[in-house]
Design an enzyme around this catalytic site. Structure first.
Site, mmCIF file in Angstrom:
data_model
loop_
_atom_site.group_PDB
_atom_site.id
_atom_site.type_symbol
_atom_site.label_atom_id
_atom_site.label_comp_id
_atom_site.label_asym_id
_atom_site.label_seq_id
_atom_site.Cartn_x
_atom_site.Cartn_y
_atom_site.Cartn_z
ATOM 1 C CD GLU A 146 -0.011 -35.427 -1.057
ATOM 2 O OE1 GLU A 146 -0.396 -36.609 -1.165
ATOM 3 O OE2 GLU A 146 -0.002 -34.815 0.034
ATOM 4 C CD GLU A 240 -1.862 -36.450 4.490
ATOM 5 O OE1 GLU A 240 -2.063 -37.505 3.885
ATOM 6 O OE2 GLU A 240 -1.148 -35.534 4.032
HETATM 7 MN MN MN Z 1 -0.640 -35.131 1.974
#
Ligand code: MN
Length: 289
Positions: A146, A240
């Site tokens: 990420e 998210e």
């Molecule tokens: Mn994230």
């Protein structure tokens, strides 16, 4: 396209009741995926989760960030080994759940740094990710690296840096994981990073500039959805969000979640799913023009 929901929309702790609530609410909303925050893969009750998924099937993915004690991008070999063991345990948990995606800041401690990583620390982390990737490959699991903003990593803040990192790791099941919240802080726009990644983009987080309701901030979602379409992206797209309405002691503090941006999980989740579906649908129709 598989659309998912981060577990913290529903629950702060993923003990068996928290996991079941997240699974059943995600399914009821219409999501294809539940992303499980797997910050403590040792404490997660795998048997109870398998039992829950037997009654309420949904695709599971998982994310985690490393702690100080498990930072694999470190010169401290004790931390490196502890981080490798944690990642291996997470892979085993996901294999048991039939999951295909382990994502997040797998490569380092999630925090604001005051110095860059040393070459030796970076090499230690790369070696761990490579080794864990080989274990993950046996179960058909990909590792998503990420890209996060400068206050959460001192190493991977842009898609370009992530591509360089996964080139070093050199394993086909290690992919880039982009998050619109972080892209909005660090990237030049929402299009170029996606185009640069191409088929090496393997996981996506959709988050608003303040992590609240999609469409209520400054993220250029139309541009981002067009970018995904331009590379024929077909991996997971996971919403998210974080609010003080649902708190996980560790994660909420690491991510500096100090404000209440929503308080109705069901309304938030329905809105997000509709927003993502509508955005993707609008882009699809461009082919008709
Ligand atoms: Mn994230």
């Amino acid at each position: 396209m598989m659309i998912g929901c981060h577990g913290l929309v529903w629950a702060g702790d993923f003990d068996p009741p928290g996991f079941e609530r997240a699974v059943t609410r995600s399914r009821a909303t219409g999501f294809d995926i539940l992303e499980l925050p797997l910050l403590d893969p040792y404490g997660f009750d795998v048997d109870a989760a398998i039992e829950t998924l037997g009654r309420h099937p949904i695709t599971i993915t998982a994310s985690l960030g490393q702690s100080r004690e498990t930072d694999v991008t470190s010169e401290d070999l004790e931390r490196v080994r502890a981080g490798e063991a944690k990642l291996n345990r997470a892979v085993d948990v996901l294999a048991a759940l039939g999951s295909r995606h382990l994502v997040g800041v797998l490569f380092g401690e999630l925090r604001k740094y005051s110095e860059p990583p040393t070459a030796r620390a970076r090499a230690n982390g790369v070696a761990v990710i490579r080794s864990v990737a080989d274990r993950a490959a046996e179960h058909g699991i990909t590792l998503g690296i990420e890209v996060v903003n400068r206050y959460e990593s001192n190493m991977i803040n842009t898609a370009t840096q992530a591509l360089r990192y996964i080139d070093e790791v050199d394993r086909p099941n290690v992919v880039v994981h982009l998050d619109t919240y972080h892209m909005n802080i660090e990237e030049s726009d929402m299009y170029r990073p996606v185009a640069l990644c191409g088929d090496r983009l393997g996981y996506v987080h959709v988050g608003e500039s303040h992590r609240g309701y999609l469409g209520s901030g400054t993220v250029d979602f139309p541009g981002f959805f067009r970018a995904l379409d331009s590379i024929s992206y077909d991996g997971p797209i996971v919403f998210e969000t974080f609010s003080t309405a649902v708190v996980n002691e560790n994660l909420s503090r690491m991510l500096a979640v100090w404000r209440n941006l929503w308080d109705d999980s069901d309304d938030l989740a329905q809105h997000a799913l509709g927003f993502i579906r509508n955005g993707l649908r609008a882009v699809e129709t461009i082919a008709l023009h």
